[in-house]
Design an enzyme around this catalytic site. Structure first.
Site, mmCIF file in Angstrom:
data_model
loop_
_atom_site.group_PDB
_atom_site.id
_atom_site.type_symbol
_atom_site.label_atom_id
_atom_site.label_comp_id
_atom_site.label_asym_id
_atom_site.label_seq_id
_atom_site.Cartn_x
_atom_site.Cartn_y
_atom_site.Cartn_z
ATOM 1 N N GLU A 115 0.758 -1.413 -0.152
ATOM 2 C CA GLU A 115 -0.079 -0.061 -0.082
ATOM 3 C C GLU A 115 0.948 1.407 -0.079
ATOM 4 O O GLU A 115 0.477 2.240 -0.527
ATOM 5 C CB GLU A 115 -1.058 0.039 0.952
ATOM 6 C CG GLU A 115 -2.349 -0.960 1.179
ATOM 7 C CD GLU A 115 -1.886 -2.147 1.249
ATOM 8 O OE1 GLU A 115 -0.754 -2.731 1.810
ATOM 9 O OE2 GLU A 115 -2.754 -3.274 0.797
ATOM 10 N N HIS A 125 -10.544 -4.835 7.739
ATOM 11 C CA HIS A 125 -11.198 -4.437 6.463
ATOM 12 C C HIS A 125 -12.128 -3.286 6.587
ATOM 13 O O HIS A 125 -12.253 -2.746 5.650
ATOM 14 C CB HIS A 125 -11.772 -5.645 5.943
ATOM 15 C CG HIS A 125 -10.727 -6.807 5.742
ATOM 16 N ND1 HIS A 125 -9.847 -7.511 6.230
ATOM 17 C CD2 HIS A 125 -10.455 -7.267 4.426
ATOM 18 C CE1 HIS A 125 -9.247 -8.151 5.566
ATOM 19 N NE2 HIS A 125 -9.548 -8.291 4.266
#
Lengths: 326, 360
Positions: free
Chosen positions: A60, A129
């Site tokens: 990321e 998440h």
């Protein structure tokens, strides 16, 4: 007009902007061949090729850093963070790099990046998440944070986000991706960033929400009206940074009562900021202290207790009754 | 049984000049004209003097944040000299010389040091980003810049500079890994000056070289004597050419040393370095080495040296004067204006508050 789900509306927005502007690039983990884990980028690589829609290695920080470098060179990257719980990995690239680009360079460089990410509870994802981390970016000057609650808004807001010359974090609630369809025009259109929408008119109390909580608030509003005849106004913030203070204040001045609903934990969040603005601008219009309906101040729970943890219509009804009965 | 790692021969240090200025590797001698050789020396002397003046100005309170560069001139100047004007530099806070030799006006470097917004207003034809503070963040951004060149079919290279400490950060590896996967025209230039503030290299990594970290990313790794300006020029030029030819990215590890403290903000290198070590590195000084080489060729004299020293002193004096006189002075309302392209209402309101105060 087609009846689209929110995910289809998002794909539609991406396709139209990729067609319109050759500087738009779409990338992230699994967004290419696979079309994204939620299929938000379905078919885009096939249509626009691997140079414009591509898979990245699973990292990321580099995804976000790559976006910063491309933006400095005049591209308009749309980077997907596969789940918003992973945003901590790229917090530096967003908050210390992209958000500061315009200031650090005195306007020489800008960072017209969209960071798209699925988030939100109620769909029983694994840990880290679903977390509602949007409040962190409300405290990050230099970025904008957009959270649509329906397909029509999602398309118009995403197109605005891609055309915006500042970094925009675009959060897509997973529960809304396929929960309902809505008429969405085929052509490109924009909805201004920073403008809330009054999704239900009322005179007795204002409920302020965003994302999936807009639908929870609407259900609660129906129940309250049925039970006691009170007219509930519901505001969908649509953008949490910057906040549409004007719409909030105008509504509270009319109704004299407010409830702020958020999925995120209570402390120091979006609701706290909304209430501070109401206190600064409309305290004397208030007939009752503003109530917050939120998750408790714990870490985001494992799936088994998610439903009990998240605000539901019953808790919003309680909150509305509390301000009505004060 | 000990499993000591032997240094990998492919990461042997590239050197052209010995510390006494003699050529040890004539085969590697870069193709530079006499004028270019003299220019390299001019830039190193100029930078050494500018660094001394900057330290002095900092002590007088006339400069802001400053990270001394003496000792690293060959790495900084040799590598920048190997680039084209339209190659793009992503520097860290110590890499001001590369920015200036790439075109950033010196007075803007001084304004940056003082925290003035104009310091970062890079002129349109100067291809650099502002210096990075987060020590490896530029490694991932470099991939984006390099990918832009590749997408547009431009024969340009993006180079990032960082220190040995930055190689411990994830972004260093993530950047190289992305560069490898996308085969972008990038150079990762590590100035291994042995210390990350006070922490020595052996406490930073267990690998014998930093160059070998390129292997994990599938890019080329090179180790070079960072006190040898010709060797640095040579390996950077080669990395840039490879990048331009579509042969992908290179990690360069330049072995160098900073003579001064990490920054002027209170760091005392005597707490973590010995005098013996300092003297040992001083023997390898890039200026002395290159001066001996040039003198032997009849390309440099005491008069040349003195002329450059005077030129540098004058340039620094002029730049600091320009920085002193630079208008407008910074205001909070300017900061507010620089947050977004157009001001959102809450900032309009805050700007009005500060404008009223500034107007008092």
């Amino acid at each position: 007009m087609a009846q689209l789900t929110m995910i289809q509306a998002i794909t539609d927005a991406l396709r139209l902007e990729l067609e319109r502007d050759p500087s738009v690039l779409v990338f992230g983990e699994d967004v290419g061949v696979n079309g994204g884990v939620f299929r938000a980028t379905e078919g885009l690589q096939k249509q626009f090729g691997e140079e414009r829609v591509f898979d990245t290695p699973l990292a990321e920080s580099a995804i976000a850093g790559l976006a910063v470098g491309l933006a400095v060179q005049g591209f308009r990257p749309v980077a997907e963070i596969q789940f918003f719980g992973f945003v901590f990995e790229c917090f530096d690239a967003i908050a210390s790099q992209a958000a500061r680009m315009r200031y650090r360079s005195g306007g020489r460089y800008q960072a017209p990046i969209v960071f798209r990410s699925p988030f939100g509870g109620g769909v029983k994802t694994p840990e880290l998440h679903a977390d509602s981390l949007e409040g962190l970016f409300l405290q990050t000057p230099g970025v904008k944070v957009v959270i649509p609650s329906n397909p029509y808004d999602a398309k118009g807001l995403l197109i605005s986000a891609i055309r915006d010359n500042d970094p925009v974090i675009f959060l897509e609630h997973m529960k809304l991706y396929r929960s309902f369809r809505q008429e969405v025009p085929e052509e490109a259109y924009t909805i201004p960033i920073g403008k809330a929408s009054v999704v239900r008119e009322g005179t007795d109390v204002t409920v302020i929400a965003y994302g999936a909580m807009v639908h929870t608030a609407l259900k609660a509003a129906e129940e309250v009206e049925k039970a006691r005849g009170a007219k509930v106004e519901v505001i969908d913030l649509r953008t949490i940074n910057p906040l549409d203070e004007e719409t909030i204040i105008r509504s509270v001045e009319k109704t004299g009562r407010a409830v702020v609903v958020q999925e995120a934990q209570k402390q120091a969040g979006v609701a706290a900021e909304v209430i501070a603005r109401i206190n600064e601008k409309a305290l004397l219009s208030l007939e009752a202290p503003v109530v917050r309906v939120t998750a408790p101040d714990t870490v985001y729970p494992f799936a088994a207790i998610e439903d009990a943890w998240l605000p539901d219509p019953a808790r919003v009804v309680e909150g509305i009754n509390k301000v009505l009965d004060f | 049984m000990s499993m000591a790692t032997k240094e990998r021969p492919e990461f042997d240090t590239v050197q052209i000049l010995a510390p006494d200025g003699t050529v040890v590797n004539p085969d590697l001698m870069p193709d530079l004209s006499d004028d270019q050789l003299r220019e390299l020396m001019r830039r190193m002397v100029f930078t050494r003097i500018w660094d001394q003046r900057a330290i002095s100005l900092n002590r007088q309170g006339r400069l802001g944040f400053y990270a001394p560069v003496a000792g690293q001139e060959a790495s900084m100047i040799g590598s920048e000299f190997a680039l084209n004007k339209d190659d793009f530099i992503l520097p860290s806070y110590r890499d001001i010389p590369q920015m200036v030799w790439h075109g950033l006006p010196l007075y803007q470097a001084f304004l940056y040091s003082r925290g003035h917004i104009h310091g970062g207003q890079i002129p349109e034809d100067v291809h650099v980003l502002m210096p990075q503070i987060i020590i490896a963040a530029q490694c991932t951004q470099t991939v984006g810049v390099a990918m832009a060149f590749k997408l547009r079919g431009e024969k340009r290279v993006a180079i990032c500079y960082f220190g040995d400490g930055a190689t411990s950060q994830g972004d260093f590896y993530e950047g190289m890994n992305f560069a490898g996967v996308y085969r972008v025209p990038a150079i990762f230039f590590c100035q291994n000056n042995r210390y990350a503030i006070s922490v020595p290299l052996h406490k930073q990594t267990a690998t014998p070289t930093l160059a070998q970290k390129a292997v994990a990313a599938g890019i080329r790794g090179v180790r070079v004597d960072g006190m040898d300006v010709l060797a640095v020029y040579r390996v950077t030029k080669e990395a840039a050419e490879r990048a331009r030819n579509g042969e992908g990215a290179t990690l360069i590890e330049a072995l160098t040393y900073r003579y001064g403290p990490h920054t002027m903000a209170g760091d005392d290198p005597t707490r973590y370095r010995t005098n013996e070590e300092f003297s040992e590195w001083e023997q390898k000084d890039p200026l002395i080495r290159f001066r001996r080489f040039l003198e032997a060729k009849g390309l440099w004299s005491e008069e040349d040296e003195n002329r450059v020293i005077e030129e540098a002193k004058q340039a620094v004096a002029d730049a600091i004067k320009k920085a002193d006189e630079w208008m407008p002075k910074q205001k909070v309302t300017d900061l507010i204006d620089a947050m977004y392209e157009t001001l959102p209402p809450h900032l309009e309101e805050q700007k009005a508050e500060f404008a009223a105060r500034e107007g008092r």
